[in-house]
Design a protein around this motif. Structure first.
Motif, PDB file in Angstrom:
ATOM      1  N   TYR A 288       8.645  -9.273   3.802  1.00  0.00           N
ATOM      2  CA  TYR A 288       7.318  -8.779   3.449  1.00  0.00           C
ATOM      3  C   TYR A 288       7.177  -7.359   3.993  1.00  0.00           C
ATOM      4  CZ  TYR A 288       2.486  -9.251   1.937  1.00  0.00           C
ATOM      5  OH  TYR A 288       1.296  -9.120   1.261  1.00  0.00           O
ATOM      6  N   PRO A 289       6.880  -6.372   3.145  1.00  0.00           N
ATOM      7  CA  PRO A 289       6.846  -4.974   3.602  1.00  0.00           C
ATOM      8  C   PRO A 289       5.671  -4.707   4.541  1.00  0.00           C
ATOM      9  CG  PRO A 289       6.028  -5.135   1.359  1.00  0.00           C
ATOM     10  CD  PRO A 289       6.544  -6.501   1.718  1.00  0.00           C
ATOM     11  N   ASN A 290       5.945  -3.923   5.563  1.00  0.00           N
ATOM     12  CA  ASN A 290       4.909  -3.463   6.489  1.00  0.00           C
ATOM     13  C   ASN A 290       4.380  -4.535   7.442  1.00  0.00           C
ATOM     14  OD1 ASN A 290       4.241  -0.755   4.869  1.00  0.00           O
ATOM     15  ND2 ASN A 290       3.065  -0.792   6.768  1.00  0.00           N
ATOM     16  N   ALA A 291       4.838  -5.781   7.302  1.00  0.00           N
ATOM     17  CA  ALA A 291       4.257  -6.878   8.077  1.00  0.00           C
ATOM     18  C   ALA A 291       5.056  -7.129   9.345  1.00  0.00           C
ATOM     19  CB  ALA A 291       4.199  -8.148   7.240  1.00  0.00           C
TER      20      ALA A 291
ATOM     21  N   ASP B 123      16.825   3.272   0.346  1.00  0.00           N
ATOM     22  CA  ASP B 123      16.483   3.741   1.692  1.00  0.00           C
ATOM     23  C   ASP B 123      14.983   3.976   1.815  1.00  0.00           C
ATOM     24  OD1 ASP B 123      19.077   3.620   2.530  1.00  0.00           O
ATOM     25  OD2 ASP B 123      19.504   5.751   2.260  1.00  0.00           O
ATOM     26  N   ARG B 124      14.344   4.354   0.717  1.00  0.00           N
ATOM     27  CA  ARG B 124      12.882   4.499   0.734  1.00  0.00           C
ATOM     28  C   ARG B 124      12.224   3.161   1.059  1.00  0.00           C
ATOM     29  NH1 ARG B 124      11.244   4.845  -4.167  1.00  0.00           N
ATOM     30  NH2 ARG B 124       9.194   5.752  -3.735  1.00  0.00           N
TER      31      ARG B 124
ATOM     32  N   PRO C 289       0.799  -1.228   0.000  1.00  0.00           N
ATOM     33  CA  PRO C 289       0.000   0.000   0.000  1.00  0.00           C
ATOM     34  C   PRO C 289       0.831   1.278   0.000  1.00  0.00           C
ATOM     35  CG  PRO C 289       0.003  -1.004   2.177  1.00  0.00           C
ATOM     36  CD  PRO C 289       0.700  -1.959   1.274  1.00  0.00           C
ATOM     37  N   ALA C 290       2.105   1.204   0.353  1.00  0.00           N
ATOM     38  CA  ALA C 290       2.910   2.417   0.471  1.00  0.00           C
ATOM     39  C   ALA C 290       3.404   2.911  -0.891  1.00  0.00           C
ATOM     40  CB  ALA C 290       4.096   2.167   1.399  1.00  0.00           C
ATOM     41  N   PHE C 291       4.013   2.028  -1.671  1.00  0.00           N
ATOM     42  CA  PHE C 291       4.610   2.432  -2.940  1.00  0.00           C
ATOM     43  C   PHE C 291       3.964   1.762  -4.149  1.00  0.00           C
ATOM     44  CE2 PHE C 291       8.368   2.768   0.049  1.00  0.00           C
ATOM     45  CZ  PHE C 291       8.257   4.144   0.190  1.00  0.00           C
ATOM     46  N   GLY C 292       3.026   0.844  -3.914  1.00  0.00           N
ATOM     47  CA  GLY C 292       2.319   0.210  -5.020  1.00  0.00           C
ATOM     48  C   GLY C 292       3.145  -0.783  -5.807  1.00  0.00           C
TER      49      GLY C 292
ATOM     50  N   ILE D 146      -1.462   2.442  10.432  1.00  0.00           N
ATOM     51  CA  ILE D 146      -1.900   1.259  11.182  1.00  0.00           C
ATOM     52  C   ILE D 146      -2.709   0.349  10.272  1.00  0.00           C
ATOM     53  CG2 ILE D 146      -3.378   0.464  13.059  1.00  0.00           C
ATOM     54  CD1 ILE D 146      -2.584   2.945  14.626  1.00  0.00           C
ATOM     55  N   SER D 147      -3.570   0.953   9.458  1.00  0.00           N
ATOM     56  CA  SER D 147      -4.378   0.166   8.521  1.00  0.00           C
ATOM     57  C   SER D 147      -3.488  -0.596   7.545  1.00  0.00           C
ATOM     58  CB  SER D 147      -5.332   1.093   7.762  1.00  0.00           C
ATOM     59  OG  SER D 147      -6.131   0.360   6.875  1.00  0.00           O
ATOM     60  N   ASN D 148      -2.434   0.056   7.043  1.00  0.00           N
ATOM     61  CA  ASN D 148      -1.488  -0.619   6.148  1.00  0.00           C
ATOM     62  C   ASN D 148      -0.799  -1.783   6.849  1.00  0.00           C
ATOM     63  OD1 ASN D 148      -2.111   1.238   4.179  1.00  0.00           O
ATOM     64  ND2 ASN D 148      -0.270   2.474   4.483  1.00  0.00           N
ATOM     65  N   SER D 149      -0.418  -1.579   8.100  1.00  0.00           N
ATOM     66  CA  SER D 149       0.267  -2.623   8.859  1.00  0.00           C
ATOM     67  C   SER D 149      -0.646  -3.820   9.088  1.00  0.00           C
ATOM     68  CB  SER D 149       0.741  -2.056  10.193  1.00  0.00           C
ATOM     69  OG  SER D 149       1.429  -3.035  10.945  1.00  0.00           O
ATOM     70  N   ILE D 150      -1.907  -3.554   9.401  1.00  0.00           N
ATOM     71  CA  ILE D 150      -2.869  -4.646   9.621  1.00  0.00           C
ATOM     72  C   ILE D 150      -3.040  -5.461   8.353  1.00  0.00           C
ATOM     73  CG2 ILE D 150      -5.280  -5.184  10.114  1.00  0.00           C
ATOM     74  CD1 ILE D 150      -5.331  -2.672  11.885  1.00  0.00           C
ATOM     75  N   GLN D 151      -3.260  -4.772   7.240  1.00  0.00           N
ATOM     76  CA  GLN D 151      -3.482  -5.488   5.978  1.00  0.00           C
ATOM     77  C   GLN D 151      -2.256  -6.284   5.565  1.00  0.00           C
ATOM     78  OE1 GLN D 151      -6.494  -5.685   4.373  1.00  0.00           O
ATOM     79  NE2 GLN D 151      -5.395  -7.303   3.295  1.00  0.00           N
TER      80      GLN D 151
END
Length: 878
Positions: free
Chosen positions: A589-592, A228-229, A150-153, A324-329
């Motif tokens: 896995y990003p954001n997880a 770094d992004r 969800p962050a960078f698509g 937080i929503s991104n992290s949950i998903q």
């Protein structure tokens, strides 16, 4: 005399040569040939050679690339260095003469000097890439997963396959090009000194060359800023609230990275202009200062802490909500729990409980025996011989006399720990005690004070329930077996029949033929055992069976899979098979949220991970050792990549024989990991997640957290009973029951996860609360006390939570174990409760009937108590 000396020299040389050949062969070629023969015996020869080929191909390609990189740059440099060397000037010092001679050599000796120099420089650089050869293969063979972050698509596969190799490459290339730049700059600096002495100037070519290298360094550093992004997606600064980037990272750090890129190039270009034109020094210094400030603001500093403290914290829930929503998903996607189906489970009044037909027809599937205790029963009653042992008890389902039946079963494996020490000689260990024999199967349900029912028992196997087993030999299994040579002239010990030892001869295809003298010599060296060569008990059919531990064998074949710790035996007419679950995992896995092994614990042998899939089911023939891999999750990007890398290794699940496929089950280990994550991440509303108002935990029983267990229920489809993995949940800080999580194991519902939520405002007893009620019951306590006094140990079994017709039943077996030497557990009673009434009887049928009767009586007493005062008032009025 001379002949004597010649012969001495000849013999010494021959012995020394043979010794050198032996050492070289032993340390270089022996393992290769043994591995090659072993992989060939499993029909994996092409796969084995392809792994070797890939490994060295990556090394050669990387060596070639960097060799060309160095050689081309040195060749370009050689066109410009040594230009001043027209001859030696008498006024030159000895040092200057050496410089000129060296530069002349570098100029004229491109092939002689630069070829070995470039090769020597490229090999140590290629070694780290060689060690990452599988990461490189995943990059080239990986494909899209269809899921975007969800962050960078970006597609998730980018983070699995591209990001790890890019991060590795960027850091290595930056160091390599910096080293190249300084080496070239040194050569040109020396040349410039000599040219200045002769009042000459360095041509533009070297300047352009060095500028070009600097430009590549600038591009590599810019690539580092871009990476770094990506690294922001793995930050843990917001733990324990949530994992991944938050307001600071996405609203402060991310713009700072873009600013750093702009200022870096401004500094870089202004620096180049200053070097060439000697102008713009102030602009260069200003850009350097701004770049320093921007980079310092990106790191944890006063600035970011101040923003967090005075801007984010006062309204943290609002500002962090999208993150937080991104992290949950991301967590739900990463652990494969994004498609969990939730259902509400309403509870009827206890007076409405009835033993209906569905419950009666499924009583034979309720597992009242505990696996740990049944293990002792099997070993005491069915090991038969001292060299056999049951090391594990498995749960499965079979059709017994036409009835779909949940059962326990165990494999009678070879175990030589208990045979006398005097019998542990080479012949016995490697020629005669070679294999385990058969299995035992008992029903999951059982009555107390009843003899145990055996679906399969004894040696040779006996069954009154339709089971047949044509090949009971177990030559491969989870235990560490010695190598054996079979068949052999002594014969293999199998079992006793009418007090006569029955010998058998191996007739399978496992292992490697030991018919040639050369193989005997090689295996004697490999195992460091001379008896393999000198034994006279082998024959033309003899095979050497080794690497018989199925877990170690699979790890040797496919080390990139993570194996489950509980392989289980499957009984079929043609023989016995082991099914081993295997996983693919990643930490990228990003954001997880990364799995907290310190908090939850797990048998996954990896430091940390935040992605897991049960992608492979592995079947091993217990007699031949044949190993087959079947893809269980074709959507997993890792397994798709491995199918491309190693064609022919992985088969589709449809190719698994149907008689084995019906025994595939959802792994408890995977379900445990998923539910540990789900206890928090089922709160998909960011505000609820922030407050953690509905966080769960595994329900507790007997003062410890429950583990998933297998039940046969009609919880997915009310019309059919299926084999399920079940785990009850409680709210954090409370012992009542909050939810029941299940995962399907059968057919089309395999892997389907359902969560039955119980009403929040209604008291639903948890297992620990039921345990307290049991111990408070005077009748039960009195009877158990009498058993304890009789010299036996009372053992409470696992509590089973059984949802039935909008009621919850709690079933707990009670065992007695003798204090004597033979501590065979005996199922004595079964405790049943629905939360208000507790009963204990010898069988489930009588316990349920008694429970229903007592609930009716209780309901009538309450009704009479409530109606009594009202009827008295009406009488007084009359």
């Amino acid at each position: 005399m001379r002949n004597w000396k010649r012969w001495l020299i000849f013999i010494s040389t021959a012995i020394l040569s043979l010794g050198v050949i032996y050492v070289i062969f032993n340390f270089v070629f022996l393992d290769f040939f043994v591995d090659l023969w072993w992989f060939r015996s499993l029909n994996f020869e092409a796969y084995y050679l392809s792994r070797l080929f890939y490994k060295y191909l990556v090394f050669i390609i990387v060596c070639l690339v960097f060799f060309l990189l160095f050689f081309i740059n040195f060749w370009v440099a050689s066109r410009y260095i040594g230009l001043s060397s027209k001859g030696y000037n008498p006024k030159d010092t000895e040092r200057e003469k050496k410089y000129q001679k060296l530069l002349k050599m570098f100029q004229s000796g491109s092939l002689k000097i630069y070829t070995p120099l470039s090769l020597i420089m490229s090999i140590p650089i290629a070694i780290p890439f060689y060690e990452k050869w599988e990461t490189a293969l995943l990059y080239f063979f990986g494909s899209s997963s269809g899921i975007k972050d969800p962050a960078f698509g970006r597609d998730i596969s980018y983070y699995f396959f591209s990001y790890p190799i890019y991060s590795f490459l960027q850091s290595k290339l930056l160091v390599i090009f910096l080293f190249l730049f300084f080496f070239l700059a040194l050569l040109y600096f020396i040349e410039n000194r000599l040219l200045n002495k002769d009042k000459q100037t360095l041509p533009k070519g070297p300047k352009i060359h060095l500028t070009f290298i600097l430009f590549i360094i600038g591009l590599i550093q810019t690539w580092g800023f871009c990476l770094d992004r990506i690294a922001l997606l793995y930050t843990d600064h917001h733990q324990p609230l949530f994992f991944g980037p938050g307001f600071i990272e996405m609203r402060l750090d991310l713009p700072m990275i873009f600013m750093a890129i702009i200022m870096f190039w401004a500094f870089f270009l202004s620096g180049i202009i200053y070097i060439y034109k000697r102008k713009g020094l102030i602009a260069c210094l200003v850009c350097a200062a701004v770049l320093t400030v921007v980079i310092s603001f990106r790191n944890p500093s006063f600035f970011s802490e101040a923003v967090q403290k005075y801007w984010v914290k006062p309204s943290e829930a609002e500002k962090e909500r999208p993150f937080i929503s991104n992290s949950i998903q991301a967590a739900l996607d990463a652990y494969g729990i994004n498609e969990v189906e939730t259902r509400n489970y309403s509870i009827k009044p206890s007076s409405a409980f009835k033993v209906n037909y569905d419950l009666q027809s499924n009583l034979h599937n309720i597992p009242v025996w505990d696996r740990e205790l049944l293990d002792d029963v099997y070993n005491q009653l069915q090991s038969i011989r001292s060299y056999y042992k049951f090391t594990n008890v498995d749960v499965d389902r079979y059709t017994v006399n036409g009835v779909y039946q949940q059962v326990y079963l165990g494999a009678r494996e070879l175990n030589l720990d208990d045979i006398p020490e005097s019998a542990k000689n080479w012949n016995n260990l490697h020629l005669q005690y070679t294999h385990g024999h058969g299995v035992v199967i008992t029903p999951a349900s059982h009555g107390g004070d009843e003899p145990l029912t055996w679906f399969i028992r004894d040696i040779p196997e006996r069954s009154d329930y339709g089971f047949t087993l044509t090949q009971p030999g177990i030559y491969y299994g989870p235990e560490d077996y010695e190598y054996v040579i079979v068949p052999n002239d002594q014969g293999e010990i199998d079992h006793n029949k009418e007090d006569v030892e029955v010998m058998v001869n191996y007739d399978g295809t496992g292992g490697i033929h030991l018919s040639s003298m050369l193989k005997k010599i090689l295996f004697s060296v490999y195992f460091k055992d001379k008896n393999i060569f000198f034994t006279s008990e082998t024959n033309s059919k003899s095979r050497i069976l080794f690497r018989r531990n199925i877990t170690k064998a699979i790890n040797r074949i496919t080390p990139f899979f993570i194996l489950d710790d509980d392989p289980y035996i499957v009984v079929e007419d043609k023989g016995l098979y082991w099914i081993q679950d295997a996983y693919t995992i990643s930490e990228n896995y990003p954001n997880a949220q990364k799995y907290d092994k310190a908090k939850f614990g797990t048998n996954i042998k990896s430091d940390e991970f935040n992605y897991i899939r049960n992608s492979v089911k592995i079947v091993v023939n217990a007699y031949n050792g044949d190993i087959s891999y079947y893809v269980a999750d074709p959507k997993d990007p890792f397994i798709c990549a491995y199918k491309r890398i190693y064609p022919g290794l992985l088969k589709d699940m449809d190719e698994m024989p149907s008689n084995l496929k019906k025994h595939v089950r959802y792994p408890k280990l995977l379900f445990t990991i998923q539910m540990n994550v789900y206890t928090k991440y089922h709160q998909t509303n960011p505000d609820v997640f922030y407050r953690e108002e509905d966080t769960w935990k595994f329900a507790k029983a007997n003062n410890r957290s429950m583990e998933p267990y297998y039940l046969t229920l009609n919880m997915i489809n009310p019309q059919s009973h299926e084999f399920l993995t079940v785990l009850p949940m409680s709210p954090v800080g409370r012992d009542n029951l909050r939810a029941l999580t299940i995962a399907g194991c059968d057919k089309d519902n395999y892997g389907k996860i359902l969560v039955y939520n119980f009403p929040k405002g209604q008291q639903i007893y948890g297992p620990s609360q039921i345990n307290a009620l049991v111990h408070q019951d005077t009748e039960i306590a009195q009877e158990l006390t009498l058993w304890d006094q009789a010299g036996s140990e009372v053992i409470f079994g696992r509590t089973i939570i059984l949802p039935v017709e909008n009621n919850i039943l709690y079933i707990q077996p009670v065992y007695l174990r003798s204090a004597s030497r033979l501590k065979i557990p005996e199922l004595k009673r079964i405790i049943v409760s629905q939360g208000e009434v507790v009963v204990m009887e010898a069988s489930l049928e009588t316990a349920l009937a008694k429970l229903e009767h007592q609930l009716k009586e209780r309901s009538e007493r309450i009704k009479n108590r409530l109606s009594g005062p009202q009827s008295n008032q009406e009488t007084d009025k009359q």
